[in-house]
Write a protein that holds these residues in place. Sequence first.
Motif: not given
Length: 286
Positions: A26, A200, A204, A207-208, A283, A285
């Motif tokens: 992250c 936040k 992250r 996304a990971v 990643k 998103i």
Amino acid sequence: MMQNIRIAIQKSGRLSEDSIDLFKECGIKLDMGKGRLKSVSSNFNAEFLFLRDDDIPGYVEDGVADLGIVGENVLVESAKKVNLVKKLGFSKCRLSIAIPREESFEGPQSLQNKSIATSYPKLLSKYLKENGIKANIHEISGSVEIAPSIGLADAVCDIVSSGSTLLSNGLKEVQEIFKSEAVLIGNKNLSAENKSILEKILFRINAVQKAQDNKYILLNAPNDKLPEIINIIAGMKSPTVMPLAVEGWSSVHSVLEEKAFWEKIEALRNAGAQGILVIPIEKMIL
Ligand SMILES: Nc1ncnc2c1ncn2[C@@H]1O[C@H](COP(=O)(O)OP(=O)(O)OP(=O)(O)O)[C@@H](O)[C@H]1O
Ligand SMILES: O=P(O)(O)OC[C@H]1O[C@H](OP(=O)(O)OP(=O)(O)O)[C@H](O)[C@@H]1O
Ligand SMILES: [Mg+2]
């Protein structure tokens, strides 16, 4: 200045490495110096506490830590009032009842009036109660699998993953009672500031995790096969199609879910795809 969110992770054990890796992936730096039990991230509003996993739910309930990572087994056994924020998908294991290999098991009633050694008395008594079984729970904090061979108990209720610890102690798994994986937990009364830091972190982590669940795929296809191939790999929106230098052929790029991976590759080959390349995504998103 923004305050740091306090995150408790296991100091050393089955959860430690994956917990640290998760924050690193992250982009959150944490220095784990030898013997250090606290570390402030140099690039994110977070402070890490390295603790025994059993203590983490209590610290998060009390607000000594704002967040923590523990196994669901430890969380439920602790009965602490915290929020389960997110399942993390690592340290997957199960809590199971096991008995000496040579003995038979005809369902829960085989445990009637027996003694069972465990580090999870609450989870075990819930299972026994649900099945109307009276048994003597012998609580021990570790090396549970040794209990039957030294005459301490008739059966055990402990964590199983590969099953090799049971096997090497002459035991067999007869009943799974709880499935577990690592979870992110949070204090029930996070400040507004900490809530926004948690948002936040979750952005992250998502996304990971998404990236781990997907692969980037490139392939070549004859133009007349494109509709069929595009149908197989829809991707995030729709695949990118670019002409190759050679007439009548295209290059198709898309994203494939890991879980349907091999079926889709077979379907693509059968549909005429060639030169298939599959690349990990770092990643993702949405
Ligand atoms: N063999 C395993 N495979 C996968 N996950 C496991 C395995 N054993 C335990 N776990 C999970 O990892 C958690 C931590 O296990 P570990 O054995 O490191 O705990 P511990 O010995 O109690 O550690 P501590 O010293 O921090 O108290 C368990 O609560 C469980 O959720
Ligand atoms: O089914 P397996 O793959 O053999 O895994 C199960 C074992 O793993 C855990 O212990 P760990 O090795 O973490 O040691 P610990 O007892 O010191 O916590 C757990 O308590 C079991 O004993
Ligand atoms: Mg422990």
